[in-house]
Design a protein around this motif. Structure first.
Motif, PDB file in Angstrom:
ATOM      1  N   LEU A   7       0.766  -0.927   0.072  1.00 43.53           N
ATOM      2  CA  LEU A   7      -0.025  -0.149   0.122  1.00 43.53           C
ATOM      3  C   LEU A   7       1.060   1.101   0.283  1.00 43.53           C
ATOM      4  N   ILE A   8       0.557   2.011  -0.843  1.00 43.68           N
ATOM      5  CA  ILE A   8       1.356   3.378  -1.088  1.00 43.68           C
ATOM      6  C   ILE A   8       0.511   4.525  -0.965  1.00 43.68           C
ATOM      7  N   THR A   9       0.856   5.345  -0.126  1.00 42.40           N
ATOM      8  CA  THR A   9      -0.200   6.710  -0.345  1.00 42.40           C
ATOM      9  C   THR A   9       0.613   7.724  -1.071  1.00 42.40           C
ATOM     10  N   GLY A  10       0.290   8.728  -1.555  1.00 40.82           N
ATOM     11  CA  GLY A  10       0.804   9.693  -2.242  1.00 40.82           C
ATOM     12  C   GLY A  10       1.211   8.943  -3.550  1.00 40.82           C
ATOM     13  N   GLY A  11       0.496   7.997  -4.107  1.00 38.42           N
ATOM     14  CA  GLY A  11       1.105   7.336  -4.900  1.00 38.42           C
ATOM     15  C   GLY A  11       0.464   7.586  -6.614  1.00 38.42           C
ATOM     16  N   THR A  12       0.430   8.894  -6.726  1.00 35.78           N
ATOM     17  CA  THR A  12       0.079   9.388  -8.096  1.00 35.78           C
ATOM     18  C   THR A  12       0.930  10.523  -8.535  1.00 35.78           C
ATOM     19  N   SER A  13       2.228  10.562  -7.840  1.00 39.24           N
ATOM     20  CA  SER A  13       2.912  11.481  -8.291  1.00 39.24           C
ATOM     21  C   SER A  13       4.268  11.382  -7.571  1.00 39.24           C
ATOM     22  N   GLY A  14       5.404  11.899  -8.076  1.00 35.90           N
ATOM     23  CA  GLY A  14       6.665  11.812  -7.446  1.00 35.90           C
ATOM     24  C   GLY A  14       7.249  10.742  -6.963  1.00 35.90           C
ATOM     25  N   ILE A  15       7.855  10.542  -5.769  1.00 38.63           N
ATOM     26  CA  ILE A  15       8.422   9.178  -5.388  1.00 38.63           C
ATOM     27  C   ILE A  15       7.316   8.252  -5.184  1.00 38.63           C
ATOM     28  N   GLY A  16       6.075   8.707  -4.736  1.00 38.48           N
ATOM     29  CA  GLY A  16       5.113   7.561  -4.543  1.00 38.48           C
ATOM     30  C   GLY A  16       4.720   6.960  -5.976  1.00 38.48           C
TER      31      GLY A  16
END
Length: 241
Positions: A7-16
Motif C-alpha cells: 500500500l502506497i499513499t501519495g502514489g499518483t506523483s513523485g516518489i510515490g
C-alpha cells in the motif's frame, strides 16, 4: 519470490508514483492511494486496487480501506510542503494544515492499516533529511517531519512484539512536482525513480533507517554535531545572498 501486497499513499506523483510503478513491475499487488482521480484511473488497470481519498478525511480513508484484507508493506509517502515566508507574521493556518496533512493524518492511516498488517509486515515512513538540521522558512514542514521521525522510532518499539518492522526514510532533494516549486538551489538533486529504487532496496533488506544521497545527508549529519552557531551562520548567508 511470492508477490507482496504493498500500500502506497501519495502514489499518483513523485516518489510515490515511481514506487508504485516499480512494485507493479516486480509483480507485487500494489494498492495505490491518492486524491488525483485521473492519475488513479490511469493506474487502475495495472494496480491491484486504487484508493481515492483526502488525507485529512478519516471517513474517506476508512471507506476506501474497508475491503482490504491484508497488507505486507505500507508506505506512508503522501504529504505537502509549504513555507512560512514571514516568521513575525506567523501563518497559523498554514502551519495547522501542514501538520494535519503530514503528521496528524498518519494516526488515521495507522488506525486503518495496522490491524491488516501481516505477520512479518513492514511500515515505511517517507520523512525528510530536513529534520537533520533546521532550515529557514521550514517551521511547518520541518516540524511535521520531525514528528513523523519520532512516531516511526517509537512505533518500531511497540510493533516489535507483533513482528512488524518499521523503516524510516530520510531522502535528500528529489525532483518531484513539490520540489519543482522550490525557489532555492537543491544540491545533489536526484530523480524520483532513483529515490524509489533506493527505498525498495532498503525495504527489501528490512533496514530500520535509510538516508540518501549520502553525499548530502552525511554533510548535514556532520553539521548537526558542530556548534549550532556554525550552521546558523552558514545557512543564513546561503539564504540571504
Amino acid at each position: 519470490m511470492t508477490s507482496k501486497t504493498v500500500l502506497i499513499t501519495g502514489g499518483t506523483s513523485g516518489i510515490g508514483l515511481s514506487l508504485a510503478q516499480k512494485y507493479i513491475e516486480n509483480g507485487d499487488k500494489v494498492i495505490v492511494c491518492g486524491r488525483n482521480q485521473s492519475k488513479l484511473s490511469d493506474l487502475s488497470e495495472k494496480a491491484f486496487k486504487t484508493c481515492l481519498f483526502d488525507l485529512n478525511n478519516p471517513d474517506e480513508i476508512k471507506t476506501q480501506f474497508n475491503d482490504i484484507n491484508s497488507i505486507d508493506i505500507a508506505i506512508f509517502n503522501a504529504g505537502d510542503c509549504r513555507y512560512i515566508d514571514d516568521a513575525k507574521q506567523f501563518d497559523g493556518e498554514l502551519f495547522s494544515q501542514i501538520i494535519s496533512t503530514n503528521l496528524s493524518s498518519l494516526g488515521w492511516l495507522l488506525q486503518f492499516t495496522l490491524p491488516k498488517m501481516t505477520n512479518g509486515g513492514q511500515v515505511v515512513f517517507i520523512s525528510s533529511s530536513a529534520t537533520l538540521l533546521p532550515f529557514p522558512r521550514s517551521e511547518a514542514y520541518g516540524a511535521s517531519k520531525a514528528g513523523m521521525d519520532y512516531l516511526a522510532n517509537s512505533l518500531r518499539l511497540d510493533l516489535l512484539k507483533e513482528n512488524i518492522d518499521v523503516t524510516l526514510v530520510h531522502p535528500g532533494f528529489v525532483k518531484t512536482p513539490l520540489t519543482d516549486k522550490n525557489d532555492f538551489q537543491m544540491p545533489f538533486l536526484i530523480t524520483s525513480e532513483n529515490a524509489a529504487s533506493r527505498i525498495i532496496n532498503g525495504v527489501n533488506k528490512r533496514k530500520k533507517y535509510l538516508h540518501f544521497p549520502k553525499r548530502l545527508t552525511l554533510i548535514l549529519k556532520l553539521f548537526s554535531y558542530l556548534p549550532f552557531s556554525i550552521w546558523q551562520l552558514l545557512i543564513i548567508r546561503k539564504s540571504n545572498p
